[in-house]
Write an enzyme that holds these catalytic residues in place. Structure first.
Site, PDB file in Angstrom:
ATOM      1  N   LYS A 183       0.886  -1.175   0.000  1.00  0.00           N
ATOM      2  CA  LYS A 183       0.000   0.000   0.000  1.00  0.00           C
ATOM      3  C   LYS A 183       0.926   1.228   0.000  1.00  0.00           C
ATOM      4  O   LYS A 183       1.680   1.432   0.964  1.00  0.00           O
ATOM      5  CB  LYS A 183      -0.881  -0.035   1.261  1.00  0.00           C
ATOM      6  CG  LYS A 183      -1.524   1.288   1.645  1.00  0.00           C
ATOM      7  CD  LYS A 183      -2.518   1.764   0.619  1.00  0.00           C
ATOM      8  CE  LYS A 183      -3.210   3.048   1.033  1.00  0.00           C
ATOM      9  NZ  LYS A 183      -2.307   4.171   1.291  1.00  0.00           N
ATOM     10  N   SER A 241       2.027   4.778  12.683  1.00  0.00           N
ATOM     11  CA  SER A 241       1.542   5.257  13.985  1.00  0.00           C
ATOM     12  C   SER A 241       0.875   4.137  14.778  1.00  0.00           C
ATOM     13  O   SER A 241       0.456   3.118  14.217  1.00  0.00           O
ATOM     14  CB  SER A 241       0.511   6.359  13.748  1.00  0.00           C
ATOM     15  OG  SER A 241      -0.582   5.817  13.026  1.00  0.00           O
ATOM     16  N   GLY A 244      -2.773   3.700  13.432  1.00  0.00           N
ATOM     17  CA  GLY A 244      -2.849   2.932  12.187  1.00  0.00           C
ATOM     18  C   GLY A 244      -2.551   1.453  12.433  1.00  0.00           C
ATOM     19  O   GLY A 244      -3.284   0.576  11.972  1.00  0.00           O
ATOM     20  N   GLY A 245      -1.484   1.194  13.160  1.00  0.00           N
ATOM     21  CA  GLY A 245      -1.067  -0.192  13.401  1.00  0.00           C
ATOM     22  C   GLY A 245      -2.122  -0.965  14.170  1.00  0.00           C
ATOM     23  O   GLY A 245      -2.435  -2.112  13.851  1.00  0.00           O
ATOM     24  N   GLU A 264       5.076  -2.246  13.559  1.00  0.00           N
ATOM     25  CA  GLU A 264       6.083  -1.483  14.308  1.00  0.00           C
ATOM     26  C   GLU A 264       5.511  -0.089  14.443  1.00  0.00           C
ATOM     27  O   GLU A 264       5.332   0.609  13.449  1.00  0.00           O
ATOM     28  CB  GLU A 264       7.402  -1.435  13.522  1.00  0.00           C
ATOM     29  CG  GLU A 264       8.007  -2.788  13.264  1.00  0.00           C
ATOM     30  CD  GLU A 264       8.737  -3.359  14.459  1.00  0.00           C
ATOM     31  OE1 GLU A 264       9.195  -2.563  15.307  1.00  0.00           O
ATOM     32  OE2 GLU A 264       8.826  -4.586  14.562  1.00  0.00           O
ATOM     33  N   CYS A 301      11.017   7.301  14.981  1.00  0.00           N
ATOM     34  CA  CYS A 301      10.326   6.466  15.979  1.00  0.00           C
ATOM     35  C   CYS A 301      11.231   6.231  17.183  1.00  0.00           C
ATOM     36  O   CYS A 301      10.760   5.800  18.234  1.00  0.00           O
ATOM     37  CB  CYS A 301       9.920   5.141  15.355  1.00  0.00           C
ATOM     38  SG  CYS A 301      11.253   4.384  14.444  1.00  0.00           S
TER      39      CYS A 301
END
Ligand code: NAP
Length: 524
Positions: A183, A241, A244-245, A264, A301
């Site tokens: 994606k 993020s 999202g994860g 992650e 991160c």
């Protein structure tokens, strides 16, 4: 090279869906070129092609897959300046940073190629038969890692090369023998298209099946979720993020057949400054920490978002220097309007929390979506009462936690959730005095750093870029370094198989010359 804005479906270019454009975060202007959001039908086609291709690709030898990875690396370099220029426009990241990240991405692909050529990663285990064993004969049992199947990959906006279309997730999935459907990230769709072109050319040149790689564009989460829900997808690699994860992880668990999601996500990366070193090096530490917090506008991160220390005269002097450095730091262009507004929202939320005060703000001038460096402060008591103070604020900020006693430092460490890293700044004596702290932190993070800063991540065999939830959805793995390959493989056991039907890795004569465990002993 001309951009088309289309999706890559197994070597075919299609796209007639809703159009969107990328924005230059340094100017706020939309960039030329429309990109076309993939339809459910296009996602379905990409996944079916990935499934067809898998049946062929998973039989390719390690050497053939290594050739593919090296060809991708060469094709990325061959894109030249066009890639860097487009990426600068889409991300606001400077040329030197992007050139460095491209080098890291290419080297990462080559490192996986080396691992495949060496071949022992498959963890071949052989227990030879013993027909005379009493009371029952022992069967011939052999096992090794085999690829999972088609994998869906999501990249993050802050590493447009290293954690994007040809980043570590794609490299490790292709290395394991999986086909991939990526994606594309809507914040850098042109960069994604250029890299996808490079991968497609490498697939063709290496004579791999066309469906080995596909990439779909999209601005709405529907496109990504269609990949996650597709019954033929066998695993997800995600970098981004927490929000999202977690959404993707939850979606995958709702499937009739749940699949592993290696997400992650964000992290606050606590830094503990122990009393001995604070006395000896407080000035240097304050300046180095300010540099680490503001590096790349804090968009890592591994950014040190929490600093913990005990109240003292040294601590006060440290705070003054850190606050001066942060106040003197300039605001930098952030990756997108969304990232900047999330950053400001995060700072406002922290400011509104009980016991949190703003100590310093950097210079705010400049065009574009800029993030202003920020230093905030709270007591360990407030930290212990409010779990939200531990949440990632993605950008150039850090929260200094001052404890009144050693015991409070230990309690704050015990209260931490999962993070990617924890850093201990200390003297040898500090380490002796704080052994219990190290033991606690080992349970909380994937990488412990002594007298350094967490921002740089070395891509090497032993690195761990992962950590307990909420840093990731699976703490048993890493998303950086060759060990990332194990996420996309599973052990398969062959019992009493004839030699001719066994994979080369498990044949008696060891034709690939790899390391194997034979009857419990490592042998080549
Ligand atoms: P992001 O907004 O989560 O986006 C990452 C990807 O997830 C995009 O492709 C996005 O696609 C997709 N996505 C997000 N929410 C979704 C949802 N609800 N459903 C389906 N797909 C969804 O992350 P980002 O802002 O690009 O990246 C910054 C974050 O990544 C920071 O938190 C940073 O700490 C983290 N990060 C972590 C690591 C690590 O290794 N742990 C490395 C780099 C960055 P759409 O845009 O289409 O929604």
């Amino acid at each position: 090279m001309e951009l088309t804005g289309k999706n890559f479906i197994a070597g075919q270019r299609t796209g007639s869906g809703k159009a969107f454009q990328a924005e230059n975060p340094a100017t706020g202007k939309m960039l030329e070129q429309s990109f076309y959001e993939a339809s459910q039908k296009e996602v379905d086609e990409a996944v079916h092609q990935a499934e067809d291709a898998f049946n062929d690709y998973n039989k390719k030898s390690g050497k053939q897959r290594a050739d593919l990875l090296e060809a991708i690396a060469d094709e990325i370099i061959a894109l030249g300046d066009v890639l860097i220029q487009r990426c600068m426009e889409e991300t606001g990241l400077p040329e030197a940073r992007l050139t460095g990240e491209r080098g890291r991405t290419v080297n990462q692909l080559k490192l996986f190629a080396q691992v495949l050529r060496e071949g022992s990663w498959v963890n071949a285990r052989i227990d030879l038969a013993d027909p005379d064993r009493k009371p029952l004969p022992k069967p011939d049992v052999r096992s090794m890692y085999r690829p999972l199947g088609p994998v869906g990959i999501f990249g993050a906006s802050n590493f447009p090369f290293a954690f994007s279309v040809a980043g570590g997730d794609t490299a490790s999935a292709l290395a394991a023998g999986c086909t991939v459907v990526v994606k594309a990230h809507p914040a850098h769709p042109g960069t994604c298209e250029l890299i996808a072109n490079a991968i497609q050319r490498a697939v063709e040149k290496s004579n791999m099946p066309a469906g080995t790689f596909s990439m779909v564009q999209g601005q709405s989460t529907d496109v990504g979720l269609a990949i996650v829900r597709h019954p033929l997808i066998k695993a997800i690699g995600f970098t981004g993020s927490f929000r999202g994860g977690k959404a993707i992880f939850d979606e995958a668990n709702k499937r009739t057949v749940p699949i592993p999601v290696y997400a992650e996500m964000g992290s606050t990366n606590p830094v503990f400054i122990l009393p001995g070193v604070l006395k000896e090096k407080r000035e240097a530490i304050a300046k180095d920490l300010a540099a680490s917090v503001t590096q790349g506008v804090g968009q890592f991160c591994t950014n040190p978002g929490l600093i913990l220390l005990q109240q003292s005269e040294d601590g006060k002097a440290f705070k003054d220097t850190l606050s001066g450095s942060m106040a003197g730091s300039a605001a930098g262009v952030m990756l997108s309007a969304g990232i900047r507004s999330n950053y400001e929202r995060g700072i406002e939320k922290l400011k509104g929390a009980t016991g949190v005060t703003v100590v310093a703000r950097g210079k705010s001038e400049g065009e574009g979506y800029r993030g202003v460096p920020s230093l905030l402060e709270a007591t360990a008591d407030s930290f212990l009462k409010d779990h939200t103070l531990e949440e990632e604020v993605f950008g150039p900020s850090t929260l200094m936690i001052t404890a009144s006693t050693r015991e409070e430092i230990i309690r704050a460490a015990e209260k931490l959730t999962g993070h990617l890293t924890a850093t201990i700044l200390g003297t040898e004596k500090d380490l002796e005095d704080y052994k219990d702290l190290i033991a606690i932190l080992e349970q909380k993070v994937g990488r412990l750093i002594f007298n350094g800063y967490p921002t740089g991540v070395e891509v090497c065999h032993s690195v761990v870029h992962g950590g307990p939830y909420p840093a990731t959805t699976d703490s048993r793995t890493t998303s950086v370094g060759p060990a990332a390959i194990f996420r996309f493989a599973r052990p398969v056991c062959y019992q009493n198989f004839p030699q001719t039907m066994l994979p080369d890795e498990l044949k008696n004569n060891n034709p690939l010359g790899i390391w194997r465990m034979v009857n419990g002993e490592m042998k080549r």
